[in-house]
Design a protein around this motif. Structure first.
Motif, PDB file in Angstrom:
ATOM      1  N   ALA A   1       0.846  -1.190   0.000  1.00  0.00           N
ATOM      2  CA  ALA A   1       0.000   0.000   0.000  1.00  0.00           C
ATOM      3  C   ALA A   1       0.882   1.242   0.000  1.00  0.00           C
ATOM      4  O   ALA A   1       1.831   1.332   0.776  1.00  0.00           O
ATOM      5  N   THR A   2       0.576   2.190  -0.881  1.00  0.00           N
ATOM      6  CA  THR A   2       1.436   3.372  -1.020  1.00  0.00           C
ATOM      7  C   THR A   2       0.724   4.677  -0.698  1.00  0.00           C
ATOM      8  O   THR A   2       1.381   5.697  -0.477  1.00  0.00           O
ATOM      9  N   LYS A   3      -0.589   4.686  -0.676  1.00  0.00           N
ATOM     10  CA  LYS A   3      -1.346   5.924  -0.480  1.00  0.00           C
ATOM     11  C   LYS A   3      -1.588   6.189   1.007  1.00  0.00           C
ATOM     12  O   LYS A   3      -2.519   5.652   1.602  1.00  0.00           O
ATOM     13  N   SER A   4      -0.729   6.999   1.595  1.00  0.00           N
ATOM     14  CA  SER A   4      -0.912   7.370   3.001  1.00  0.00           C
ATOM     15  C   SER A   4      -1.305   8.842   3.085  1.00  0.00           C
ATOM     16  O   SER A   4      -1.119   9.604   2.124  1.00  0.00           O
ATOM     17  N   ARG A   5      -1.825   9.228   4.243  1.00  0.00           N
ATOM     18  CA  ARG A   5      -2.183  10.637   4.431  1.00  0.00           C
ATOM     19  C   ARG A   5      -2.086  10.990   5.908  1.00  0.00           C
ATOM     20  O   ARG A   5      -2.173  10.112   6.779  1.00  0.00           O
ATOM     21  N   ASP A   6      -1.901  12.262   6.169  1.00  0.00           N
ATOM     22  CA  ASP A   6      -1.806  12.753   7.543  1.00  0.00           C
ATOM     23  C   ASP A   6      -3.176  13.254   8.004  1.00  0.00           C
ATOM     24  O   ASP A   6      -3.864  13.967   7.262  1.00  0.00           O
ATOM     25  N   ILE A   7      -3.533  12.890   9.221  1.00  0.00           N
ATOM     26  CA  ILE A   7      -4.799  13.332   9.814  1.00  0.00           C
ATOM     27  C   ILE A   7      -4.504  13.945  11.178  1.00  0.00           C
ATOM     28  O   ILE A   7      -3.870  13.320  12.024  1.00  0.00           O
ATOM     29  N   THR A   8      -4.960  15.176  11.370  1.00  0.00           N
ATOM     30  CA  THR A   8      -4.737  15.874  12.633  1.00  0.00           C
ATOM     31  C   THR A   8      -5.966  15.752  13.523  1.00  0.00           C
ATOM     32  O   THR A   8      -7.096  16.015  13.080  1.00  0.00           O
ATOM     33  N   ILE A   9      -5.739  15.327  14.769  1.00  0.00           N
ATOM     34  CA  ILE A   9      -6.827  15.109  15.726  1.00  0.00           C
ATOM     35  C   ILE A   9      -6.500  15.868  17.006  1.00  0.00           C
ATOM     36  O   ILE A   9      -5.352  15.871  17.467  1.00  0.00           O
ATOM     37  N   THR A  10      -7.513  16.500  17.569  1.00  0.00           N
ATOM     38  CA  THR A  10      -7.336  17.186  18.850  1.00  0.00           C
ATOM     39  C   THR A  10      -7.634  16.216  19.985  1.00  0.00           C
ATOM     40  O   THR A  10      -8.718  15.624  20.037  1.00  0.00           O
ATOM     41  N   THR A  11      -6.681  16.042  20.869  1.00  0.00           N
ATOM     42  CA  THR A  11      -6.851  15.081  21.962  1.00  0.00           C
ATOM     43  C   THR A  11      -7.862  15.592  22.985  1.00  0.00           C
ATOM     44  O   THR A  11      -8.161  16.784  23.043  1.00  0.00           O
ATOM     45  N   THR A  12      -8.352  14.676  23.794  1.00  0.00           N
ATOM     46  CA  THR A  12      -9.269  15.019  24.871  1.00  0.00           C
ATOM     47  C   THR A  12      -8.844  14.289  26.140  1.00  0.00           C
ATOM     48  O   THR A  12      -7.952  13.439  26.099  1.00  0.00           O
ATOM     49  N   LYS A  13      -9.509  14.609  27.265  1.00  0.00           N
ATOM     50  CA  LYS A  13      -9.172  13.966  28.529  1.00  0.00           C
ATOM     51  C   LYS A  13      -9.772  12.567  28.601  1.00  0.00           C
ATOM     52  O   LYS A  13     -10.881  12.327  28.129  1.00  0.00           O
ATOM     53  N   SER A  14      -9.058  11.660  29.237  1.00  0.00           N
ATOM     54  CA  SER A  14      -9.583  10.311  29.470  1.00  0.00           C
ATOM     55  C   SER A  14     -10.617  10.355  30.580  1.00  0.00           C
ATOM     56  O   SER A  14     -10.690  11.311  31.356  1.00  0.00           O
ATOM     57  N   ASN A  15     -11.419   9.303  30.663  1.00  0.00           N
ATOM     58  CA  ASN A  15     -12.461   9.214  31.689  1.00  0.00           C
ATOM     59  C   ASN A  15     -12.038   8.370  32.885  1.00  0.00           C
ATOM     60  O   ASN A  15     -12.841   8.123  33.780  1.00  0.00           O
ATOM     61  N   ASP A  16     -10.791   7.929  32.885  1.00  0.00           N
ATOM     62  CA  ASP A  16     -10.352   7.086  33.988  1.00  0.00           C
ATOM     63  C   ASP A  16      -9.811   7.940  35.131  1.00  0.00           C
ATOM     64  O   ASP A  16      -9.967   9.167  35.143  1.00  0.00           O
ATOM     65  N   GLU A  17      -9.196   7.317  36.101  1.00  0.00           N
ATOM     66  CA  GLU A  17      -8.711   8.039  37.278  1.00  0.00           C
ATOM     67  C   GLU A  17      -7.658   9.074  36.921  1.00  0.00           C
ATOM     68  O   GLU A  17      -7.552  10.114  37.567  1.00  0.00           O
ATOM     69  N   ASP A  18      -6.873   8.783  35.887  1.00  0.00           N
ATOM     70  CA  ASP A  18      -5.858   9.728  35.438  1.00  0.00           C
ATOM     71  C   ASP A  18      -6.513  10.694  34.459  1.00  0.00           C
ATOM     72  O   ASP A  18      -6.358  10.605  33.251  1.00  0.00           O
ATOM     73  N   ALA A  19      -7.266  11.666  34.989  1.00  0.00           N
ATOM     74  CA  ALA A  19      -8.135  12.513  34.175  1.00  0.00           C
ATOM     75  C   ALA A  19      -7.377  13.426  33.218  1.00  0.00           C
ATOM     76  O   ALA A  19      -7.962  13.963  32.283  1.00  0.00           O
ATOM     77  N   GLN A  20      -6.076  13.620  33.451  1.00  0.00           N
ATOM     78  CA  GLN A  20      -5.314  14.507  32.585  1.00  0.00           C
ATOM     79  C   GLN A  20      -4.675  13.772  31.410  1.00  0.00           C
ATOM     80  O   GLN A  20      -4.020  14.384  30.583  1.00  0.00           O
ATOM     81  N   ARG A  21      -4.860  12.472  31.358  1.00  0.00           N
ATOM     82  CA  ARG A  21      -4.236  11.702  30.280  1.00  0.00           C
ATOM     83  C   ARG A  21      -4.905  12.024  28.948  1.00  0.00           C
ATOM     84  O   ARG A  21      -6.136  12.001  28.827  1.00  0.00           O
ATOM     85  N   ALA A  22      -4.108  12.304  27.942  1.00  0.00           N
ATOM     86  CA  ALA A  22      -4.642  12.641  26.619  1.00  0.00           C
ATOM     87  C   ALA A  22      -4.993  11.371  25.846  1.00  0.00           C
ATOM     88  O   ALA A  22      -4.230  10.405  25.846  1.00  0.00           O
ATOM     89  N   ILE A  23      -6.134  11.396  25.201  1.00  0.00           N
ATOM     90  CA  ILE A  23      -6.557  10.272  24.366  1.00  0.00           C
ATOM     91  C   ILE A  23      -7.190  10.809  23.087  1.00  0.00           C
ATOM     92  O   ILE A  23      -7.553  11.988  23.008  1.00  0.00           O
TER      93      ILE A  23
END
Length: 364
Positions: free
Chosen positions: A209-231
């Motif tokens: 496979a040769t067709k790749s592309r870049d996708i930009t995503i804005t992270t959000t906070k996790s719902n677990d105990e470590d609330a500051q973890r980016a997901i």
């Protein structure tokens, strides 16, 4: 009426009342019992369990049976009488309902989860068997699932190949989380992917496979105990391209616990001679791509099912050995295994009849 007769009548009526009450009183429990066992070297439902094409295969003999556990459904309402009967039954096990269906998991959700685990176990079984045979398998990291309502929904899709995160190449699934969690929630992360459709087309055409592309995503906070973890709201998995076709045909079975026995069945069919020497061997255990065998649930039910089917030896994950050995069915030898290599070594001893030094399970 004589006092003795009256007492017996009252006691009988009380017993009947208690039994009737027990029938109508529901309790929050579920039951496990021995399920079917299937020979991975044989047929099931009229067709071979293992079907291999594009590579030479060899005749096999004996049994390499995978084992299952039968469980009551998520919506089954067990009554008190059934619970007591299950507790008293030697071959069944009654457990809290939430043990099998945590967090209110529905039957449909449980079935879907089991199907996904079963599919993954088949893939890992193929990889582990071929690796032991020295047959190369191409692997890559993919988007396994996308969480609904997450930043990745509608942007990433199941089956997309993850080539890099923030320009850093991704080699194993754990790389994805490590790279994402370098960010703080609210920051942007860039995924370099090959879309699932492009990957599928490339595989079908037997090309890279040769067709790749870049996708930009804005992270959000996790719902677990470590609330500051980016997901970003995905789970990563592994996909493979095999040099020939290996199909596992087994309906109405779920979960990952047949992985070891599938791997051994594949290995047996791809090598001359018989792994079992004609013996009846059953077993259980998850397996990963590296051939490491992991523990499973319901081990006591599986050993009973194997014994009832006629098994002489049972390949047992090391972490399940103590529980299995605490109540070993008569006539069944529990063999401790931690890797596919351990299992192959044990099978060599079994087929030769030199079983004195087999690594047997104990309660310690």
């Amino acid at each position: 009426m004589p006092r003795r007769t009256a007492t017996m009548l009252a006691s009988t009526l009380m017993l009947i009342a208690l039994l009737c009450a027990g029938v109508f009183i529901n309790v929050p429990y579920s039951e496990l019992s021995p399920g079917p066992t299937v020979n991975t070297l044989g047929d099931h439902g009229g067709e071979p369990v293992l079907q291999i094409s594009g590579h030479k295969t060899y005749a096999t003999s004996g049994h390499l049976n995978m084992t299952t556990v039968r469980v009551t459904s998520a919506d089954y309402k067990m009554n008190l009488v059934e619970a007591v009967y299950g507790w008293l039954s030697h071959d069944n096990k009654v457990v809290p309902h939430d043990t099998l269906y945590p967090d209110g998991k529905t039957e449909e959700q449980s079935t879907q989860e089991n199907a996904e685990e079963f599919s993954q176990s088949q893939e890992s079984a193929k990889v582990a068997a071929l690796d032991k045979l020295g047959v190369p398998v191409q692997s890559w990291v993919i988007v396994a699932t996308v969480v609904k309502g997450s930043p990745s929904e509608g942007v990433l899709h199941a089956g997309d190949v993850i080539k890099a995160v923030d320009g850093t190449p991704v080699k194993v699934t754990t790389d994805v989380a490590k790279l994402v969690t370098k960010h703080k929630a609210g920051e942007k992360v860039v995924f370099t992917i090959v879309p699932a459709a492009e990957q599928a087309a490339a595989e079908k055409a037997n090309r890279a496979a040769t067709k790749s592309r870049d996708i930009t995503i804005t992270t959000t906070k996790s719902n677990d105990e470590d609330a500051q973890r980016a997901i970003v709201g995905i789970s990563a998995g592994t996909d493979h391209t095999f040099p020939f076709t290996i199909d596992i045909k087994l309906a109405d079975v779920g979960g990952p616990s047949a992985g070891l026995m599938f791997a051994l069945g594949i290995y047996d069919k791809l090598t001359p001679g018989s792994l079992t020497g004609g013996k009846f061997v059953a077993g259980t255990g998850t397996i990963d791509d590296d051939g490491v065998v992991g523990p499973i649930g319901g081990i006591e039910m599986k050993t009973v099912g194997a014994r009832d089917k006629g098994a002489q030896y049972f390949l047992t994950p090391a972490d399940n050995c103590a529980a299995a050995a605490s109540d070993t069915p008569d006539g069944l030898t529990l063999v401790k295994v931690s890797t596919i290599g351990d299992a192959l070594s044990a099978l060599k001893d079994i087929r030769s009849g030199d079983t004195a030094d087999l690594p047997k399970c104990s309660t310690k």
